[in-house]
Each structure stands twice: as structure tokens, then as C-alpha cells.
Design a protein around this motif. Structure first.
Motif, PDB file in Angstrom:
ATOM      1  N   PRO A  47       0.818  -1.230   0.000  1.00 52.51           N
ATOM      2  CA  PRO A  47       0.000   0.000   0.000  1.00 52.51           C
ATOM      3  C   PRO A  47       0.844   1.270   0.000  1.00 52.51           C
ATOM      4  CG  PRO A  47      -0.907  -1.608   1.524  1.00 52.51           C
ATOM      5  CD  PRO A  47       0.409  -2.150   1.082  1.00 52.51           C
ATOM      6  N   MET A  48       1.949   1.247   0.763  1.00 54.65           N
ATOM      7  CA  MET A  48       2.830   2.417   0.814  1.00 54.65           C
ATOM      8  C   MET A  48       3.544   2.614  -0.521  1.00 54.65           C
ATOM      9  SD  MET A  48       6.080   3.175   3.319  1.00 54.65           S
ATOM     10  CE  MET A  48       7.043   1.854   2.556  1.00 54.65           C
ATOM     11  N   ILE A  49       3.994   1.501  -1.139  1.00 53.89           N
ATOM     12  CA  ILE A  49       4.683   1.587  -2.420  1.00 53.89           C
ATOM     13  C   ILE A  49       3.746   2.133  -3.494  1.00 53.89           C
ATOM     14  CG2 ILE A  49       5.756   0.229  -4.261  1.00 53.89           C
ATOM     15  CD1 ILE A  49       6.767  -1.673  -2.071  1.00 53.89           C
ATOM     16  N   ILE A  50       2.508   1.637  -3.497  1.00 53.36           N
ATOM     17  CA  ILE A  50       1.517   2.105  -4.477  1.00 53.36           C
ATOM     18  C   ILE A  50       1.210   3.579  -4.273  1.00 53.36           C
ATOM     19  CG2 ILE A  50      -0.883   1.874  -5.231  1.00 53.36           C
ATOM     20  CD1 ILE A  50      -0.639  -1.126  -4.616  1.00 53.36           C
ATOM     21  N   ALA A  51       1.076   3.984  -2.996  1.00 57.11           N
ATOM     22  CA  ALA A  51       0.776   5.387  -2.687  1.00 57.11           C
ATOM     23  C   ALA A  51       1.918   6.302  -3.136  1.00 57.11           C
ATOM     24  CB  ALA A  51       0.527   5.545  -1.194  1.00 57.11           C
ATOM     25  N   ALA A  81      -8.240   5.609  -9.409  1.00 58.92           N
ATOM     26  CA  ALA A  81      -9.001   4.366  -9.557  1.00 58.92           C
ATOM     27  C   ALA A  81      -8.062   3.181  -9.762  1.00 58.92           C
ATOM     28  CB  ALA A  81      -9.968   4.479 -10.735  1.00 58.92           C
ATOM     29  N   ALA A  82      -6.996   3.394 -10.535  1.00 60.62           N
ATOM     30  CA  ALA A  82      -6.024   2.326 -10.779  1.00 60.62           C
ATOM     31  C   ALA A  82      -5.315   1.944  -9.482  1.00 60.62           C
ATOM     32  CB  ALA A  82      -5.010   2.769 -11.824  1.00 60.62           C
ATOM     33  N   ALA A  83      -5.018   2.931  -8.655  1.00 62.61           N
ATOM     34  CA  ALA A  83      -4.349   2.661  -7.381  1.00 62.61           C
ATOM     35  C   ALA A  83      -5.260   1.839  -6.457  1.00 62.61           C
ATOM     36  CB  ALA A  83      -3.956   3.975  -6.707  1.00 62.61           C
ATOM     37  N   GLN A  84      -6.536   2.178  -6.433  1.00 59.94           N
ATOM     38  CA  GLN A  84      -7.483   1.410  -5.620  1.00 59.94           C
ATOM     39  C   GLN A  84      -7.578  -0.034  -6.104  1.00 59.94           C
ATOM     40  OE1 GLN A  84     -11.250   3.443  -5.445  1.00 59.94           O
ATOM     41  NE2 GLN A  84     -10.378   5.310  -4.571  1.00 59.94           N
ATOM     42  N   TRP A  85      -7.579  -0.206  -7.446  1.00 58.68           N
ATOM     43  CA  TRP A  85      -7.614  -1.558  -8.014  1.00 58.68           C
ATOM     44  C   TRP A  85      -6.360  -2.337  -7.615  1.00 58.68           C
ATOM     45  CZ3 TRP A  85      -4.116  -2.927 -12.100  1.00 58.68           C
ATOM     46  CH2 TRP A  85      -4.269  -4.240 -12.551  1.00 58.68           C
ATOM     47  N   ALA A  86      -5.203  -1.700  -7.719  1.00 59.65           N
ATOM     48  CA  ALA A  86      -3.943  -2.368  -7.391  1.00 59.65           C
ATOM     49  C   ALA A  86      -3.887  -2.756  -5.919  1.00 59.65           C
ATOM     50  CB  ALA A  86      -2.768  -1.464  -7.752  1.00 59.65           C
ATOM     51  N   GLN A  87      -4.404  -1.895  -5.054  1.00 62.71           N
ATOM     52  CA  GLN A  87      -4.358  -2.180  -3.627  1.00 62.71           C
ATOM     53  C   GLN A  87      -5.314  -3.298  -3.227  1.00 62.71           C
ATOM     54  OE1 GLN A  87      -5.127   1.621  -1.797  1.00 62.71           O
ATOM     55  NE2 GLN A  87      -3.021   2.331  -2.039  1.00 62.71           N
ATOM     56  N   SER A  88      -6.374  -3.489  -4.003  1.00 61.13           N
ATOM     57  CA  SER A  88      -7.363  -4.514  -3.654  1.00 61.13           C
ATOM     58  C   SER A  88      -7.121  -5.840  -4.383  1.00 61.13           C
ATOM     59  CB  SER A  88      -8.767  -4.009  -3.993  1.00 61.13           C
ATOM     60  OG  SER A  88      -8.896  -3.771  -5.383  1.00 61.13           O
ATOM     61  N   THR A  89      -6.079  -5.902  -5.204  1.00 57.21           N
ATOM     62  CA  THR A  89      -5.801  -7.108  -5.980  1.00 57.21           C
ATOM     63  C   THR A  89      -4.578  -7.820  -5.426  1.00 57.21           C
ATOM     64  OG1 THR A  89      -6.698  -6.083  -7.986  1.00 57.21           O
ATOM     65  CG2 THR A  89      -5.304  -8.016  -8.276  1.00 57.21           C
ATOM     66  N   LYS A  90      -4.715  -9.108  -5.164  1.00 53.65           N
ATOM     67  CA  LYS A  90      -3.570  -9.887  -4.694  1.00 53.65           C
ATOM     68  C   LYS A  90      -2.896 -10.524  -5.906  1.00 53.65           C
ATOM     69  CE  LYS A  90      -1.999 -13.337  -1.403  1.00 53.65           C
ATOM     70  NZ  LYS A  90      -2.346 -14.371  -0.405  1.00 53.65           N
ATOM     71  N   ALA A 143      -7.342  -9.227 -17.524  1.00 51.95           N
ATOM     72  CA  ALA A 143      -8.672  -9.741 -17.170  1.00 51.95           C
ATOM     73  C   ALA A 143      -8.583 -10.755 -16.041  1.00 51.95           C
ATOM     74  CB  ALA A 143      -9.338 -10.356 -18.394  1.00 51.95           C
ATOM     75  N   VAL A 144      -7.489 -11.514 -15.991  1.00 54.02           N
ATOM     76  CA  VAL A 144      -7.277 -12.473 -14.899  1.00 54.02           C
ATOM     77  C   VAL A 144      -7.311 -11.748 -13.560  1.00 54.02           C
ATOM     78  CG1 VAL A 144      -5.540 -13.949 -13.806  1.00 54.02           C
ATOM     79  CG2 VAL A 144      -6.002 -14.173 -16.251  1.00 54.02           C
ATOM     80  N   TYR A 145      -6.771 -10.531 -13.549  1.00 54.34           N
ATOM     81  CA  TYR A 145      -6.710  -9.755 -12.308  1.00 54.34           C
ATOM     82  C   TYR A 145      -7.874  -8.769 -12.178  1.00 54.34           C
ATOM     83  CZ  TYR A 145      -2.107 -11.713 -11.486  1.00 54.34           C
ATOM     84  OH  TYR A 145      -1.071 -12.584 -11.241  1.00 54.34           O
ATOM     85  N   GLY A 146      -8.928  -9.010 -12.939  1.00 54.17           N
ATOM     86  CA  GLY A 146     -10.152  -8.241 -12.762  1.00 54.17           C
ATOM     87  C   GLY A 146     -10.239  -6.951 -13.537  1.00 54.17           C
ATOM     88  N   LEU A 147      -9.309  -6.718 -14.466  1.00 58.29           N
ATOM     89  CA  LEU A 147      -9.335  -5.493 -15.261  1.00 58.29           C
ATOM     90  C   LEU A 147      -9.708  -5.854 -16.694  1.00 58.29           C
ATOM     91  CD1 LEU A 147      -8.897  -2.480 -15.455  1.00 58.29           C
ATOM     92  CD2 LEU A 147      -6.461  -2.891 -15.808  1.00 58.29           C
ATOM     93  N   ASN A 148     -10.973  -5.617 -17.047  1.00 58.99           N
ATOM     94  CA  ASN A 148     -11.493  -5.999 -18.354  1.00 58.99           C
ATOM     95  C   ASN A 148     -11.456  -4.795 -19.299  1.00 58.99           C
ATOM     96  OD1 ASN A 148     -13.169  -6.749 -20.574  1.00 58.99           O
ATOM     97  ND2 ASN A 148     -14.164  -8.291 -19.297  1.00 58.99           N
ATOM     98  N   ILE A 149     -10.445  -4.768 -20.178  1.00 56.93           N
ATOM     99  CA  ILE A 149     -10.272  -3.652 -21.103  1.00 56.93           C
ATOM    100  C   ILE A 149     -11.422  -3.585 -22.107  1.00 56.93           C
ATOM    101  CG2 ILE A 149      -8.779  -2.610 -22.834  1.00 56.93           C
ATOM    102  CD1 ILE A 149      -7.650  -2.531 -20.030  1.00 56.93           C
TER     103      ILE A 149
END
Length: 229
Positions: A47-51, A81-90, A143-149
């Protein structure tokens, strides 16, 4: 740049690794220990790295002289929005990693390129076809990680706004990272076709820079001719 023997070796080894019959299993076996190590040592810091990355990116956007204020606002909202997606994706989830590897290997096999020379010999049309395969692979991994372009592109809607001669405004709405976004694009008519105003301005700026550079180097030509004589 000419292809070196080292380039040929690296390309062949990489493609052989990605396209082998048991490529998926071997790649996961190599990655799995690193995933476990990452989860132990770095997961809590993500989370800190993403922020921090988000902050640097926002600063770069704000200082970009080629973007309009509206484009900067849109880019920053998308970044949030991309940061929120990255933080919620394992990203290290074993099942997701295996699925992503499978898509990567599938894409490599579909490219059907074994050597660097073979890749370099592609015509423009053939290269674009291969690029389409790569783009499809990237979209599949995301798409595997929930991002459907494709879902984002399908959500785009355009609503014509006020028009005045050769200028007009278009309202653009779309969904990205499961969040709605709205922006307005300024359009200009050039030779009977509509283009983004900002894109045309940047193109004209680029053409002007080329013209100035040409005038700067032009006097050197007669001197070179005299030297040749």
C-alpha cells in the motif's frame, strides 16, 4: 539496429521457454518460491509503495505541458481508480498467477515466432497482426486480475454537444475500474473530418518544430557543397 548473436540467443531461449509443452508448470515452479518470499517480506509494504508511485505519477501529470487541464484531471482520476484496483488485488494469488502464466504462454505460441531474424523480417501488415495477438494476450492477463479492457471500451458513449462552425464539443462517458467517468472533448474539423483539438494542436506544434529545425540546419548544406568541391 542490426540483430546481434546475443539478441538471437536471448530471443530463441525466451520463446523456447514460453512455448514448451510444459512451459506453464515449469514457469510456475520457478516463480512460486519468489511469490512466497514476496508475501512474507513485501506484501505489507505494497500500500505504501503504491501510494508513493501514485504521488510521483500525479506530480508528473501536473507538470506535463502537453496535457490540457481537463486531460490532467481525467488522468489523475484514472490514476486514483487504478491505485485502488492495485491495492485490492492480490497479484501473488497462486490461482491467478497460474492463469496469467497460461495466457502468456498461449500468446507466445500464437505468435509462432522462433527466431529474432524471423521477427525482424515481418512486413508492416504481418507485424501489426502479431501486435494484435500480443495486445490480446495483455488484455487476457489483465482480465485475470479483474481489469477488463474490452468492457471499458464497450462502455464508451459519445454525446454531441454544442457546435460552432468547425469546432464542437463531445461528451464522453465510460466505465473504468468499475467506476464511471465523464469528460468533454473539444473537436475541430480539418479537411472535412473531425479530430481532437488537442491532438491537432500538438501535431501542428510538432510540425512547426520540424520546420524550425530544418531552417537551422539548411545553411550547412552550401558549406558542405563547397567543401566537396
Amino acid at each position: 539496429e542490426p540483430i546481434t548473436d546475443e539478441d538471437r540467443k536471448q530471443f530463441a531461449e525466451q520463446m523456447a521457454t514460453l512455448t514448451a509443452p510444459d512451459a506453464e508448470a515449469k514457469m510456475y515452479a520457478q516463480i512460486q518460491p519468489k511469490l512466497a518470499e514476496f508475501d512474507k517480506q513485501s506484501a505489507q509494504q505494497m500500500p505504501m509503495i503504491i501510494a508513493m508511485g501514485q504521488g510521483f505519477a500525479k506530480s508528473a501529470i501536473a507538470q506535463n505541458k502537453d496535457l490540457s487541464d481537463a486531460q490532467k484531471k481525467q488522468a489523475q482520476d484514472l490514476l486514483d481508480a487504478a491505485a485502488q484496483w492495485a491495492q485490492s488485488t492480490k497479484f501473488t494469488d497462486p490461482d491467478l498467477v497460474k492463469a496469467a502464466i497460461a495466457e502468456i504462454c498461449k500468446t507466445a505460441r500464437a505468435l509462432n515466432l522462433k527466431t529474432a531474424d524471423e521477427a525482424r523480417a515481418l512486413s508492416y501488415q504481418q507485424a501489426m497482426q502479431k501486435a494484435g495477438i500480443v495486445l490480446g494476450g495483455v488484455k487476457a492477463v489483465l482480465a485475470v486480475y479483474g481489469l477488463n479492457i474490452d468492457k471499458t471500451l464497450d462502455s464508451v458513449k459519445l454525446e454531441p454537444g454544442a457546435a460552432n462552425g468547425d469546432t464542437a464539443a463531445v461528451k464522453v462517458t465510460y466505465t473504468a475500474f468499475d467506476k464511471p467517468f465523464t469528460t468533454e472533448a473539444e473537436m475541430v474539423k480539418v479537411d472535412g473530418r473531425w479530430y481532437g483539438k488537442h491532438a491537432i494542436e500538438q501535431w501542428q506544434k510538432h510540425q512547426a518544430e520540424i520546420a524550425v529545425a530544418g531552417k537551422t540546419t539548411a545553411p550547412a548544406e552550401p558549406a558542405a557543397t563547397e567543401a566537396g568541391k
